[in-house]
Write an enzyme that holds these catalytic residues in place. Structure first.
Site, PDB file in Angstrom:
ATOM      1  N   TYR A 214       0.819  -1.222   0.000  1.00 57.99           N
ATOM      2  CA  TYR A 214       0.000   0.000   0.000  1.00 57.99           C
ATOM      3  C   TYR A 214       0.853   1.273   0.000  1.00 57.99           C
ATOM      4  O   TYR A 214       0.344   2.368   0.213  1.00 57.99           O
ATOM      5  CB  TYR A 214      -1.017   0.005   1.151  1.00 57.99           C
TER       6      TYR A 214
ATOM      7  N   LYS B  21       5.435   4.673   4.867  1.00 55.44           N
ATOM      8  CA  LYS B  21       5.992   3.774   3.841  1.00 55.44           C
ATOM      9  C   LYS B  21       5.984   4.449   2.465  1.00 55.44           C
ATOM     10  O   LYS B  21       6.890   4.208   1.659  1.00 55.44           O
ATOM     11  CB  LYS B  21       5.212   2.467   3.789  1.00 55.44           C
TER      12      LYS B  21
HETATM   13  C1  HXC Z   1      -3.667   3.415  19.119  1.00 54.76           C
HETATM   14  C2  HXC Z   1      -1.496   3.420  19.923  1.00 54.76           C
HETATM   15  C3  HXC Z   1      -1.431   1.999  19.787  1.00 54.76           C
HETATM   16  C4  HXC Z   1      -2.594   1.324  19.299  1.00 54.76           C
HETATM   17  C5  HXC Z   1       0.452   2.709  20.558  1.00 54.76           C
HETATM   18  N1  HXC Z   1      -0.318   3.789  20.395  1.00 54.76           N
HETATM   19  N2  HXC Z   1      -0.205   1.598  20.204  1.00 54.76           N
HETATM   20  N3  HXC Z   1      -2.586   4.108  19.577  1.00 54.76           N
HETATM   21  N4  HXC Z   1      -3.677   2.072  18.988  1.00 54.76           N
HETATM   22  N5  HXC Z   1      -2.615  -0.003  19.162  1.00 54.76           N
HETATM   23  C6  HXC Z   1       0.051   5.166  20.701  1.00 54.76           C
HETATM   24  C7  HXC Z   1       0.295   5.338  22.184  1.00 54.76           C
HETATM   25  O1  HXC Z   1      -0.898   5.497  22.910  1.00 54.76           O
HETATM   26  C8  HXC Z   1       1.159   6.593  22.202  1.00 54.76           C
HETATM   27  O2  HXC Z   1       0.341   7.710  22.015  1.00 54.76           O
HETATM   28  C9  HXC Z   1       1.981   6.452  20.936  1.00 54.76           C
HETATM   29  O3  HXC Z   1       1.277   5.533  20.092  1.00 54.76           O
HETATM   30  C10 HXC Z   1       3.361   5.913  21.201  1.00 54.76           C
HETATM   31  O4  HXC Z   1       3.222   4.675  21.867  1.00 54.76           O
HETATM   32  P1  HXC Z   1       4.427   4.038  22.681  1.00 54.76           P
HETATM   33  O5  HXC Z   1       4.046   2.683  23.091  1.00 54.76           O
HETATM   34  O6  HXC Z   1       4.858   4.986  23.739  1.00 54.76           O
HETATM   35  O7  HXC Z   1       5.570   4.072  21.579  1.00 54.76           O
HETATM   36  P2  HXC Z   1       6.763   3.140  21.309  1.00 54.76           P
HETATM   37  O8  HXC Z   1       7.162   2.389  22.541  1.00 54.76           O
HETATM   38  O9  HXC Z   1       7.767   3.941  20.628  1.00 54.76           O
HETATM   39  O10 HXC Z   1       6.164   2.039  20.318  1.00 54.76           O
HETATM   40  C11 HXC Z   1       5.955   2.316  18.965  1.00 54.76           C
HETATM   41  C12 HXC Z   1       4.766   1.506  18.413  1.00 54.76           C
HETATM   42  C13 HXC Z   1       4.859   0.025  18.822  1.00 54.76           C
HETATM   43  C14 HXC Z   1       4.784   1.682  16.888  1.00 54.76           C
HETATM   44  C15 HXC Z   1       3.491   2.105  18.964  1.00 54.76           C
HETATM   45  O11 HXC Z   1       3.741  -0.686  18.353  1.00 54.76           O
HETATM   46  C16 HXC Z   1       6.122  -0.625  18.339  1.00 54.76           C
HETATM   47  O12 HXC Z   1       7.170  -0.466  18.946  1.00 54.76           O
HETATM   48  N6  HXC Z   1       6.076  -1.379  17.224  1.00 54.76           N
HETATM   49  C17 HXC Z   1       7.265  -2.017  16.613  1.00 54.76           C
HETATM   50  C18 HXC Z   1       6.961  -3.338  16.017  1.00 54.76           C
HETATM   51  C19 HXC Z   1       5.836  -3.343  15.007  1.00 54.76           C
HETATM   52  O13 HXC Z   1       4.941  -2.480  15.058  1.00 54.76           O
HETATM   53  N7  HXC Z   1       5.820  -4.321  14.113  1.00 54.76           N
HETATM   54  C20 HXC Z   1       4.787  -4.400  13.097  1.00 54.76           C
HETATM   55  C21 HXC Z   1       5.335  -3.856  11.856  1.00 54.76           C
HETATM   56  S1  HXC Z   1       4.417  -4.597  10.573  1.00 54.76           S
HETATM   57  P3  HXC Z   1       0.437   9.046  22.938  1.00 54.76           P
HETATM   58  O14 HXC Z   1      -0.674   9.887  22.465  1.00 54.76           O
HETATM   59  O15 HXC Z   1       0.298   8.578  24.365  1.00 54.76           O
HETATM   60  O16 HXC Z   1       1.786   9.616  22.647  1.00 54.76           O
HETATM   61  C22 HXC Z   1       4.448  -3.629   9.253  1.00 54.76           C
HETATM   62  C23 HXC Z   1       4.012  -4.371   8.008  1.00 54.76           C
HETATM   63  C24 HXC Z   1       2.956  -3.663   7.256  1.00 54.76           C
HETATM   64  O17 HXC Z   1       4.772  -2.506   9.255  1.00 54.76           O
HETATM   65  C25 HXC Z   1       2.337  -4.542   6.186  1.00 54.76           C
HETATM   66  C26 HXC Z   1       1.433  -5.641   6.710  1.00 54.76           C
HETATM   67  C27 HXC Z   1       0.721  -6.423   5.668  1.00 54.76           C
END
Ligand code: HXC
Length: 286
Positions: free
Chosen positions: A150, A166
């Site tokens: 996407y 992306k």
């Molecule tokens: C809504 C959310 C949320 C959720 C986090 N937030 N998760 N909001 N729904 N599920 C919000 C929090 O409330 C916070 O907002 C802000 O995002 C930051 O969250 P933190 O947990 O403090 O941040 P951090 O520790 O830096 O984590 C980043 C993250 C986390 C992106 C939120 O999920 C992560 O670390 N992910 C890494 C691994 C990952 O996502 N893998 C999947 C990639 S797959 P506030 O307002 O309080 O600041 C991919 C493939 C795509 O990309 C294609 C698929 C087909």
């Protein structure tokens, strides 16, 4: 088509290489002779990953670096450490990503920023530091960016920050492929469709029925296998592809084509039933 020395004499950094697709690429590259550097935020995960990579390695070594791709200063410092540990750095895979499902009206600015910072700023940080190292050292090098199906054209509902980030990474890939070709630096992208990994599935697939719907969009009838993606990445990072730059290769079993106007007919019955139906329609015309 690959041999045990396809990536010999390379040292490749894979961001987010401690798990999922990043780890699969790291193991594959190591098995073809590349030294591997992986980075991520969680030391325990990276430590275990290095053990797995070294088991798969062929005459090469692996090291981990605790680093958050959002931190430019740390990425600069880490790149210096990699060059000092291995003597050089020849390739970079921008694989680290962040993503979650959310109705966009409910996104907080912090949520949008967290994902875009990891995906877009993180890829820029690593690319900018590595590119400057190559340019200063008058070396050629290779950058591979993991995007999504996407990223180009259609975007996606419910993953707005990822779709924006992306798309930016793809724009960066093509912009720099042209600008840095003069330095012998290649940049390409891979757009994977659904490859089940723990990190992505936990955040993006709410339940089993969603999983079935996901699967039903893939005409190949199955998810991708990490090995398939790692093979494609190996090809693009190797000397087999010296004239390919600025390209985005989609690997998705045809999922992106699911919007075709009459594709839904495939779901109305078995192939034999459909053929019978088409025959009846044909007869009616006579
Ligand atoms: C809504 C959310 C949320 C959720 C986090 N937030 N998760 N909001 N729904 N599920 C919000 C929090 O409330 C916070 O907002 C802000 O995002 C930051 O969250 P933190 O947990 O403090 O941040 P951090 O520790 O830096 O984590 C980043 C993250 C986390 C992106 C939120 O999920 C992560 O670390 N992910 C890494 C691994 C990952 O996502 N893998 C999947 C990639 S797959 P506030 O307002 O309080 O600041 C991919 C493939 C795509 O990309 C294609 C698929 C087909």
């Amino acid at each position: 088509m690959f041999t045990s020395d396809t990536l010999a004499d390379q040292t490749i950094l894979i961001t987010g290489g401690g798990s999922g697709l990043g780890l699969a690429m790291a193991k594959k590259f190591a098995s073809f002779g590349s030294n591997i550097a992986i980075c991520g935020r969680t030391e325990e995960k990276l430590k275990n990953a290095v053990e797995e990579i070294e088991e798969a390695a062929n005459d090469s070594t692996a090291k981990y670096y605790v680093a958050d791709v959002r931190d430019y200063d740390r990425i600069e410092e880490m790149t210096g450490e990699i060059v000092s540990d291995f003597g050089e750095m020849t390739g970079l895979v921008n694989n680290a990503a962040g993503n979650f499902l959310s109705a966009s009206e409910d996104l907080s600015p912090g949520g949008f920023k967290a994902v875009v910072d990891i995906v877009l700023h993180g890829s820029f940080n690593c690319t900018h530091v590595f590119g400057n190292y190559l340019i200063d050292e008058e070396r050629e090098g290779n950058i591979l960016n993991m995007v999504t199906t996407y990223s180009e054209g259609i975007g996606s509902a419910f993953v707005l920050p990822s779709a924006c980030g992306k798309a930016g990474v793809l724009a960066m890939t093509r912009s720099l492929a042209y600008e840095w070709a003069t330095y012998g630096i290649r940049l390409n992208a891979i757009a994977p469709g659904p490859f089940p990994t723990k990190g992505a599935w936990e955040r993006l697939v709410p339940d089993e029925s969603a999983e079935q719907k996901f699967l039903s969009k893939i005409p190949a009838g199955r998810y991708g296998d990490k090995e398939e993606l790692a093979n494609l990445a190996t090809f693009l990072m190797s000397d087999m592809a010296p004239y390919i730059t600025g390209e985005c290769v989609v690997i998705d079993g045809g999922e992106r084509l699911s919007a075709g106007q009459f594709n839904f007919i495939d779901k109305l019955g078995s192939r034999e039933e459909l053929k019978g139906f088409f025959k009846m329609m044909h007869k009616k015309e006579d």
